[in-house]
Design a protein around this motif. Structure first.
Motif, mmCIF file in Angstrom:
data_model
loop_
_atom_site.group_PDB
_atom_site.id
_atom_site.type_symbol
_atom_site.label_atom_id
_atom_site.label_comp_id
_atom_site.label_asym_id
_atom_site.label_seq_id
_atom_site.Cartn_x
_atom_site.Cartn_y
_atom_site.Cartn_z
ATOM 1 N N THR A 154 -16.698 -56.096 -6.484
ATOM 2 C CA THR A 154 -17.273 -55.942 -7.811
ATOM 3 C C THR A 154 -16.641 -56.970 -8.735
ATOM 4 O O THR A 154 -15.432 -57.213 -8.675
ATOM 5 C CB THR A 154 -17.032 -54.522 -8.355
ATOM 6 N N SER A 158 -17.260 -56.432 -14.628
ATOM 7 C CA SER A 158 -17.735 -55.059 -14.518
ATOM 8 C C SER A 158 -16.589 -54.066 -14.382
ATOM 9 O O SER A 158 -16.715 -52.898 -14.767
ATOM 10 C CB SER A 158 -18.668 -54.922 -13.303
ATOM 11 N N GLU A 196 -23.805 -63.967 -7.425
ATOM 12 C CA GLU A 196 -23.767 -62.687 -8.111
ATOM 13 C C GLU A 196 -24.927 -61.816 -7.637
ATOM 14 O O GLU A 196 -26.029 -62.310 -7.392
ATOM 15 C CB GLU A 196 -23.865 -62.872 -9.625
ATOM 16 N N GLN A 198 -26.760 -57.936 -8.625
ATOM 17 C CA GLN A 198 -26.798 -56.820 -9.557
ATOM 18 C C GLN A 198 -26.864 -55.532 -8.755
ATOM 19 O O GLN A 198 -27.851 -55.259 -8.074
ATOM 20 C CB GLN A 198 -27.999 -56.935 -10.496
ATOM 21 N N THR A 200 -26.005 -52.222 -10.053
ATOM 22 C CA THR A 200 -26.666 -51.267 -10.942
ATOM 23 C C THR A 200 -26.852 -51.973 -12.278
ATOM 24 O O THR A 200 -26.449 -53.136 -12.443
ATOM 25 C CB THR A 200 -25.818 -49.990 -11.154
ATOM 26 N N ALA A 201 -27.404 -51.276 -13.235
ATOM 27 C CA ALA A 201 -27.623 -51.882 -14.545
ATOM 28 C C ALA A 201 -26.316 -52.328 -15.184
ATOM 29 O O ALA A 201 -26.293 -53.277 -15.962
ATOM 30 C CB ALA A 201 -28.350 -50.897 -15.459
ATOM 31 N N ARG A 202 -25.215 -51.661 -14.848
ATOM 32 C CA ARG A 202 -23.934 -51.974 -15.478
ATOM 33 C C ARG A 202 -22.918 -52.610 -14.535
ATOM 34 O O ARG A 202 -21.809 -52.924 -14.965
ATOM 35 C CB ARG A 202 -23.323 -50.704 -16.065
ATOM 36 N N THR A 204 -22.093 -55.609 -11.771
ATOM 37 C CA THR A 204 -22.399 -56.866 -11.093
ATOM 38 C C THR A 204 -21.385 -57.080 -9.983
ATOM 39 O O THR A 204 -20.183 -56.865 -10.167
ATOM 40 C CB THR A 204 -22.336 -58.047 -12.073
#
Length: 215
Positions: A154, A158, A196, A198, A200-202, A204
């Motif tokens: 991660t 993030s 990179e 994605q 989840t929405a929050r 990366t």
């Protein structure tokens, strides 16, 4: 209250590094769900083919290995005896057939012979690795010609503010930092290996597919 929360978070962070006991069982279950999307991304990126031999370094509960039934041989290593037991239960049929192996051990001293694997997975373990170039060198040792190493972490951006994954227990990686460490490991064109993703929405993530040995 803040000090109490910090102590609790530190304990969870240590369990993430080495699950054990009742707390480790709970953390291991949480990791199973949290790692599902990164695991799927790595499996997709490495595209394991029938007949290949794979190694999951830091195999946790064996979910990634269980998701690759097409592999000729599946091996896992984890330094947590609790996670090794979980993986062995999950792969019991393949173990009985002699098509799998699960060992307790250290990522820096892989308990396998030279030239053993076609695809190597390192998902969410570099947080606990103090020497990435040495780790890559050890992966090269057990790699077959044409082998690839898949890495997921991660991204540091993030992880900021995650008390359970603070610098006290976890290394944090930026994209540039991971590229630099791979370059130190002798990976040509390391910047092209890291991308990179994605999760989840929050969240990366950083995903890398690293060539280990030329054919």
């Amino acid at each position: 209250m803040a000090a109490l929360l910090d102590r609790a978070a530190l304990g969870i962070g240590r369990q993430l590094a080495l699950p054990s006991g009742l707390a480790g069982r709970l953390v291991g279950t949480a990791m199973h769900f949290a790692n599902r999307r990164p695991t799927d991304r790595l499996i997709e990126a490495l595209a394991v083919r029938p007949g290949e031999r794979i190694l999951d370094i830091g195999c946790g509960d064996g979910s990634l290995l269980a998701g690759l039934p097409q592999a000729f041989f599946r091996a896992g290593i984890d330094r947590s005896p609790l996670m090794v037991r979980r993986t062995r239960r999950r792969l019991s049929a393949a173990l009985a057939e002699g098509r799998a192996m699960v060992r307790e051990g250290d990522m820096m001293r892989l308990p396998f012979g030279a030239g053993a694997f076609d695809r190597l997975f390192a998902s969410n373990i570099l947080y606990f690795c103090s020497d990435v170039p040495a780790f890559v060198a050890e992966c090269r040792r057990v790699a077959r010609p044409g082998a690839q190493l898949g890495i997921y972490v991660t991204a540091a951006e993030s992880m900021q503010g995650w008390r359970v994954a603070s610098h006290a227990t976890h290394r944090h990686f930026t994209g540039g930092g991971l590229v630099a460490e791979l370059e130190q490991a002798g990976i040509a064109g390391a910047s092209a290996c890291v991308r990179e993703v994605q999760v989840t929405a929050r969240v990366t993530g950083l995903l890398a597919v690293v060539p280990l040995r030329a054919r």
